[in-house]
Design a protein around this motif. Structure first.
Motif, PDB file in Angstrom:
ATOM      1  N   VAL A 454       0.871  -1.172   0.000  1.00  0.00           N
ATOM      2  CA  VAL A 454       0.000   0.000   0.000  1.00  0.00           C
ATOM      3  C   VAL A 454       0.908   1.222   0.000  1.00  0.00           C
ATOM      4  CG1 VAL A 454      -1.815   1.279   1.189  1.00  0.00           C
ATOM      5  CG2 VAL A 454      -1.779  -1.228   1.302  1.00  0.00           C
ATOM      6  N   ALA A 455       0.779   2.074  -0.994  1.00  0.00           N
ATOM      7  CA  ALA A 455       1.597   3.281  -1.091  1.00  0.00           C
ATOM      8  C   ALA A 455       0.706   4.505  -0.935  1.00  0.00           C
ATOM      9  CB  ALA A 455       2.339   3.332  -2.424  1.00  0.00           C
ATOM     10  N   VAL A 456       1.162   5.456  -0.128  1.00  0.00           N
ATOM     11  CA  VAL A 456       0.427   6.694   0.134  1.00  0.00           C
ATOM     12  C   VAL A 456       1.338   7.854  -0.258  1.00  0.00           C
ATOM     13  CG1 VAL A 456      -0.734   8.115   1.851  1.00  0.00           C
ATOM     14  CG2 VAL A 456      -0.835   5.607   2.020  1.00  0.00           C
ATOM     15  N   GLN A 457       0.851   8.707  -1.143  1.00  0.00           N
ATOM     16  CA  GLN A 457       1.692   9.738  -1.735  1.00  0.00           C
ATOM     17  C   GLN A 457       0.987  11.089  -1.705  1.00  0.00           C
ATOM     18  OE1 GLN A 457       4.866   9.583  -3.171  1.00  0.00           O
ATOM     19  NE2 GLN A 457       4.652  11.805  -3.368  1.00  0.00           N
ATOM     20  N   GLY A 458       1.712  12.130  -1.318  1.00  0.00           N
ATOM     21  CA  GLY A 458       1.188  13.482  -1.423  1.00  0.00           C
ATOM     22  C   GLY A 458       1.286  13.973  -2.850  1.00  0.00           C
ATOM     23  N   GLY A 459       0.195  14.473  -3.395  1.00  0.00           N
ATOM     24  CA  GLY A 459       0.198  14.927  -4.775  1.00  0.00           C
ATOM     25  C   GLY A 459       1.044  16.163  -4.995  1.00  0.00           C
ATOM     26  N   ALA A 460       1.308  16.938  -3.933  1.00  0.00           N
ATOM     27  CA  ALA A 460       2.104  18.163  -4.043  1.00  0.00           C
ATOM     28  C   ALA A 460       3.448  18.009  -3.358  1.00  0.00           C
ATOM     29  CB  ALA A 460       1.337  19.340  -3.447  1.00  0.00           C
ATOM     30  N   ASP A 461       3.910  16.788  -3.217  1.00  0.00           N
ATOM     31  CA  ASP A 461       5.179  16.514  -2.540  1.00  0.00           C
ATOM     32  C   ASP A 461       6.338  16.991  -3.414  1.00  0.00           C
ATOM     33  OD1 ASP A 461       7.378  15.421  -1.226  1.00  0.00           O
ATOM     34  OD2 ASP A 461       6.365  13.532  -0.781  1.00  0.00           O
ATOM     35  N   LEU A 462       7.152  17.910  -2.891  1.00  0.00           N
ATOM     36  CA  LEU A 462       8.321  18.390  -3.611  1.00  0.00           C
ATOM     37  C   LEU A 462       9.581  17.617  -3.260  1.00  0.00           C
ATOM     38  CD1 LEU A 462       8.037  22.298  -3.655  1.00  0.00           C
ATOM     39  CD2 LEU A 462       7.963  20.742  -5.601  1.00  0.00           C
ATOM     40  N   VAL A 463       9.557  16.851  -2.172  1.00  0.00           N
ATOM     41  CA  VAL A 463      10.735  16.093  -1.761  1.00  0.00           C
ATOM     42  C   VAL A 463      10.819  14.790  -2.547  1.00  0.00           C
ATOM     43  CG1 VAL A 463      11.953  15.037   0.188  1.00  0.00           C
ATOM     44  CG2 VAL A 463      10.589  17.112   0.544  1.00  0.00           C
ATOM     45  N   THR A 464       9.741  14.050  -2.553  1.00  0.00           N
ATOM     46  CA  THR A 464       9.646  12.813  -3.344  1.00  0.00           C
ATOM     47  C   THR A 464       8.414  12.946  -4.238  1.00  0.00           C
ATOM     48  OG1 THR A 464       8.398  11.730  -1.558  1.00  0.00           O
ATOM     49  CG2 THR A 464      10.781  11.400  -1.594  1.00  0.00           C
TER      50      THR A 464
END
Length: 519
Positions: A454-464
């Motif tokens: 299960v992967a959770v990702q921020g759509g506005a993530d500037l780091v990754t």
């Protein structure tokens, strides 16, 4: 933090768990990482001024507004039930903690950085009544010793450490391995090396430490530096702290200063390094603000790619695309020195893998061949040494050897140790250039054994940036991927926290039922 309603067994009541079924609440702004708001220091007797400490500080305060909006928050804070150390070789001794139910399903949290260290709040993403939660300070950071040691500190060494800790604790297999940012890459590397030892992965801020991802954070805009394009003033300060010759490859410039024998030089470099990382981390999107044009009272958009299915609606990328390098004219191209030949790169160790280091440093980087340019003020260019970049320079080759043999032990602050470890792994592409994490052969054992992801990702993530999460979804069709619009890199963003806690709760069904917790 307002504690969640608990039933007689200490579990969160079913009515609270029901919010994992998909309840969405309006976005709210939050303070970044007020970890210590619960009143208990995550590391008694230890003071840290690193961004990890600041960025690790939001859990308790963020959980209260999250619960007020109907989202899942962190589980209540509790002291570790056991702490210990484990000597893994003649140099490195690891620190670890066990939280939750000592007889529960074993869960492991892998921190980011590299070099950020673990915090007590990391245990709060798991149900303490069900899970035996293990936190680990990776080599060279946190309370593991010696601090800032780089010798025998590569990804394969960290993978071996996790396996040694599993054996030390008598764990048959981890029910869940949760890794964030760099920890997500390490979780993947560990599961690929030991696919029978990890039943499920939860990845936050998906990261594979590819050259493209390293360039995104540290390269100039014309060399693929998306963060530099998004934060031009802060990047100018970051690169501008170096001499002009070194600004084309800040990784090497900072590596040299972070390895300096002068404490003042190391600390000044660490401050500049951490200021840049904080600038990339921070911003309106990181604090839970909705994307431009979205109603601030509307529920956040969470796009999902469920196992074996197509995206519900593939999200749009939400970070600025760095400009492409301008095409070079024929005259300029003819005048440019030729890049190192591939065979030279291979003879130099390429990704400098751990198996090469095991044979010692002698001969790892041979003398420059006769056709190499002499030492000169020629500027350093962007690229990783493992791909042959800048290896014509004897100073660079000497710097790499110095780093690979660095045993730490100096009175380092947490920030200087973290900056050095992050720089070290970034320069070497996390020692994964010859073994990319998303190659079909690397993922095949996990897919064959049905390891859940299960992967959770921020759509506005500037780091990754979210591109890494999309790459994971494409390479691993069985993985579940959720992209939260407007969310950044913080695991304490209320909607990221909600997704992570729901993931570990849903994975309880696949983990063995625990025995009653010890008194």
């Amino acid at each position: 933090m307002r504690a969640a309603p608990m039933n007689a067994s200490g579990r969160v009541a079913a009515s609270r768990s029901a919010v994992c079924a998909g309840v969405r609440a309006p976005l709210r702004s939050q303070t970044l990482h007020p970890q210590r708001a619960s009143g208990a220091s995550p590391r008694a007797g230890r003071s840290r001024s690193t961004p990890s400490a600041a960025l690790g500080a939001a859990g308790a305060a963020a959980a209260a507004p999250a619960q007020a909006t109907g989202l899942r928050g962190l589980y209540p804070a509790a002291a570790a039930v056991h702490t210990g150390t484990l000597r893994v070789d003649e140099l490195h001794t690891l620190y670890y903690e066990v939280h939750g139910n000592p007889d529960g399903a074993p869960a492991l949290f892998l921190h980011g950085g590299p070099g950020a260290g673990c915090f007590a709040n990391h245990a709060r993403f798991f149900d303490p009544a069900h899970y035996k939660i293990v936190l680990l300070d990776q080599r060279g950071c946190g309370r593991s010793t010696p601090r800032a040691a780089l010798r025998a500190n590569a990804t394969s060494d960290l993978v071996s450490d996790v396996e040694a800790l599993r054996a030390h604790l008598g764990v048959a297999a981890w029910a869940v391995v949760l890794g964030g940012s760099w920890g997500a890459a390490l979780a993947l590397a560990y599961a690929q090396a030991h696919p029978d030892a990890a039943r499920a992965l939860v990845l936050r801020g998906v990261c594979h430490m590819t050259p493209r991802e390293v360039a995104w954070v540290y390269a100039p805009p014309e060399s693929g530096g998306g963060a530099a394009a998004a934060r031009p003033e802060q990047y100018a300060a970051f690169a501008g702290a170096l001499p002009p010759r070194e600004r084309g490859n800040p990784l090497l410039g900072y590596y040299r200063r972070l390895l300096s024998g002068e404490a003042a030089t190391r600390e000044a470099a660490a401050r500049a390094w951490m200021s840049w990382e904080m600038a990339v981390f921070a911003g309106a999107q990181q604090s839970g603000q909705p994307p431009q044009g979205q109603d601030p009272q509307a529920p956040p958009l969470v796009e999902r790619r469920r196992p074996g299915r197509a995206w519900e609606a593939r999200p749009q990328l939400e970070w600025p695309h760095p400009p492409l390098p301008p095409p070079r004219g024929a005259t300029e191209a003819a005048a440019a020195p030729p890049p190192p030949a591939a065979p030279l790169c291979r003879r130099r160790g390429a990704a400098l893998p751990a198996e090469a280091l095991a044979g010692g440093l002698e001969g790892l980087l041979p003398d420059c061949p006769p056709d190499c340019p002499p030492d000169s003020p020629r500027p350093w260019e962007w690229g990783l040494p493992g791909q042959g970049a800048n290896l014509w320079d004897p100073e660079v080759r000497s710097l790499l050897l110095q780093g690979l043999g660095h045993e730490g032990g100096a009175p380092e602050t947490g920030s200087s140790a973290q900056a050095l470890l992050t720089c070290h792994f970034s320069i070497h592409g996390a020692f994964l250039l010859d073994a990319p994490l998303l190659s079909p052969s690397a993922l095949a054992p996990l897919r064959a054994r049905g390891v859940r992801c299960v992967a959770v990702q921020g759509g506005a993530d500037l780091v990754t940036p979210a591109a890494a999460a999309f790459d994971l979804a494409d390479a691993w069709p069985e993985a579940e991927v959720a992209v939260v619009a407007g969310a950044g890199h913080s695991m304490y963003n209320p909607h990221i926290t909600h997704e992570l806690v729901c993931a570990t709760d849903r994975l309880r069904a696949a983990a063995p039922a625990p025995a009653p917790a010890h008194a």
